[in-house]
Design an enzyme around this catalytic site. Structure first.
Site, mmCIF file in Angstrom:
data_model
loop_
_atom_site.group_PDB
_atom_site.id
_atom_site.type_symbol
_atom_site.label_atom_id
_atom_site.label_comp_id
_atom_site.label_asym_id
_atom_site.label_seq_id
_atom_site.Cartn_x
_atom_site.Cartn_y
_atom_site.Cartn_z
ATOM 1 N N GLY A 12 122.353 37.313 19.577
ATOM 2 C CA GLY A 12 123.587 37.059 18.851
ATOM 3 C C GLY A 12 123.474 36.988 17.340
ATOM 4 N N SER A 13 122.485 37.667 16.753
ATOM 5 C CA SER A 13 122.391 37.583 15.289
ATOM 6 C C SER A 13 123.577 38.281 14.621
ATOM 7 C CB SER A 13 121.067 38.147 14.782
ATOM 8 O OG SER A 13 120.980 39.539 14.961
ATOM 9 N N ASN A 14 124.070 39.339 15.228
ATOM 10 C CA ASN A 14 125.270 39.982 14.660
ATOM 11 C C ASN A 14 126.503 39.088 14.822
ATOM 12 O OD1 ASN A 14 124.938 42.825 13.527
ATOM 13 N ND2 ASN A 14 123.659 42.905 15.366
ATOM 14 N N ARG A 65 131.700 47.366 39.283
ATOM 15 C CA ARG A 65 131.903 47.352 37.827
ATOM 16 C C ARG A 65 133.352 47.087 37.462
ATOM 17 N NH1 ARG A 65 128.064 49.066 34.239
ATOM 18 N NH2 ARG A 65 126.128 49.790 35.170
ATOM 19 N N LEU A 93 131.150 49.573 29.798
ATOM 20 C CA LEU A 93 132.494 49.215 30.251
ATOM 21 C C LEU A 93 133.230 50.472 30.714
ATOM 22 C CD1 LEU A 93 133.162 46.845 27.253
ATOM 23 C CD2 LEU A 93 132.835 46.137 29.644
ATOM 24 N N ASN A 107 132.334 48.335 17.840
ATOM 25 C CA ASN A 107 130.967 48.204 18.350
ATOM 26 C C ASN A 107 129.986 48.480 17.225
ATOM 27 O OD1 ASN A 107 128.809 48.043 20.282
ATOM 28 N ND2 ASN A 107 128.727 50.281 20.315
ATOM 29 N N HIS A 109 126.088 49.904 16.690
ATOM 30 C CA HIS A 109 125.056 50.633 17.411
ATOM 31 C C HIS A 109 123.889 50.914 16.459
ATOM 32 C CE1 HIS A 109 123.418 53.179 20.544
ATOM 33 N NE2 HIS A 109 123.160 54.082 19.612
ATOM 34 N N ASP A 145 129.420 54.967 22.935
ATOM 35 C CA ASP A 145 128.916 55.108 21.567
ATOM 36 C C ASP A 145 129.567 56.272 20.823
ATOM 37 O OD1 ASP A 145 127.302 52.926 22.026
ATOM 38 O OD2 ASP A 145 125.601 54.141 22.663
ATOM 39 N N GLU A 174 122.581 45.683 9.685
ATOM 40 C CA GLU A 174 123.658 45.431 10.647
ATOM 41 C C GLU A 174 124.448 44.201 10.221
ATOM 42 O OE1 GLU A 174 122.734 45.627 14.824
ATOM 43 O OE2 GLU A 174 120.905 46.767 14.472
HETATM 44 C C1 GAR Z 1 121.548 44.952 17.687
HETATM 45 O O1 GAR Z 1 120.502 45.665 17.076
HETATM 46 C C2 GAR Z 1 122.651 45.902 18.097
HETATM 47 O O2 GAR Z 1 122.860 46.962 17.192
HETATM 48 C C3 GAR Z 1 122.141 46.416 19.403
HETATM 49 O O3 GAR Z 1 121.569 45.283 20.026
HETATM 50 C C4 GAR Z 1 121.093 44.378 19.033
HETATM 51 C C5 GAR Z 1 121.682 43.017 19.294
HETATM 52 O O4 GAR Z 1 121.111 42.035 18.461
HETATM 53 N N1 GAR Z 1 123.179 46.991 20.180
HETATM 54 C C6 GAR Z 1 122.997 47.973 21.074
HETATM 55 O O5 GAR Z 1 121.925 48.474 21.289
HETATM 56 C C7 GAR Z 1 124.264 48.434 21.773
HETATM 57 N N2 GAR Z 1 123.983 49.476 22.697
HETATM 58 P P1 GAR Z 1 121.834 40.627 18.252
HETATM 59 O O6 GAR Z 1 122.112 40.052 19.631
HETATM 60 O O7 GAR Z 1 120.834 39.807 17.505
HETATM 61 O O8 GAR Z 1 123.100 40.849 17.477
#
Ligand code: GAR
Length: 199
Positions: A12-14, A65, A93, A107, A109, A145, A174
């Protein structure tokens, strides 16, 4: 204020970067952090920030799903978000679900889309001998994506880079890019944001 829900599966850093940006005169506020993994580290971080959290364990739905998507949709509807941000959300999804959030779901990516949709993006950029790499924020459409690009951050790939070092170097971008895009998006501004590594 616009109501923003954030979906995650991991650390969850984003989510933290997005939530921290939504203070003061920012026109958005986080109203829900939702994970498909009850053990995701991002849930505890959201709780510590005082954001309501919810887990909908995809494993409880087995191979169904559509039922998982329906449960997710109901949880979102209850939170009444104007915008939904996928932030490291690692479940695919269904098209029906995505159609319901058309033009409301973003999103992030970890590649320079349209390159390297899907997984292992950092390794694939290295394998291809690319000189640059980065991350993309896009509007979610029915295709994985895909969808209109709302922002990209680009970094140089060095001779000593590994998939791990690239992931670690892209992540701080990011954290800059996603809040910058969201800040515009909540006001209805879809002008793309482009960031570059200062060398
Ligand atoms: C991030 O690097 C994000 O871009 C990637 O997962 C990581 C999550 O990090 N997302 C994907 O690969 C989506 N297919 P976070 O939990 O620290 O935000």
């Amino acid at each position: 204020n616009k109501r923003v829900a954030i979906l995650l599966s991991g650390g969850g850093s984003n989510m933290v970067a997005l939530a921290q940006s939504m203070t003061g005169d920012h026109p958005g506020r986080p109203v829900l952090v939702l994970s498909n993994d009850p053990d995701a580290g991002g849930l505890a971080k959201a709780q510590a920030m005082g954001i309501p959290t919810q887990a909908i364990d995809h494993k409880a739905f087995g191979k169904d799903r559509a039922a998982f998507d329906d449960a997710l949709h109901s949880a979102l509807i209850a939170a009444k978000p104007d915008i939904v941000c996928l932030a490291g959300f690692m479940r695919i999804l269904g098209a029906d679900f995505m159609a319901k959030w058309d033009r409301q779901m973003l999103n992030i990516h970890p590649s320079l889309l349209p390159k390297y949709k899907g997984l292992r993006t950092h390794a694939r950029a290295l394998e291809a001998g690319d000189k640059t790499h980065g991350c993309t924020v896009h509007e979610v459409t029915a295709d994985l994506d895909d969808g209109p690009i709302l922002g990209q951050a680009e970094i140089q790939i060095g001779p000593d880079d590994t998939a791990e070092s690239l992931a670690a170097r892209v992540l701080p971008f990011e954290h800059q890019l996603y809040p910058a895009v969201l800040r515009r998006y909540v006001t209805g501004d879809r002008t793309p944001v482009f960031l570059q590594q200062s060398s």
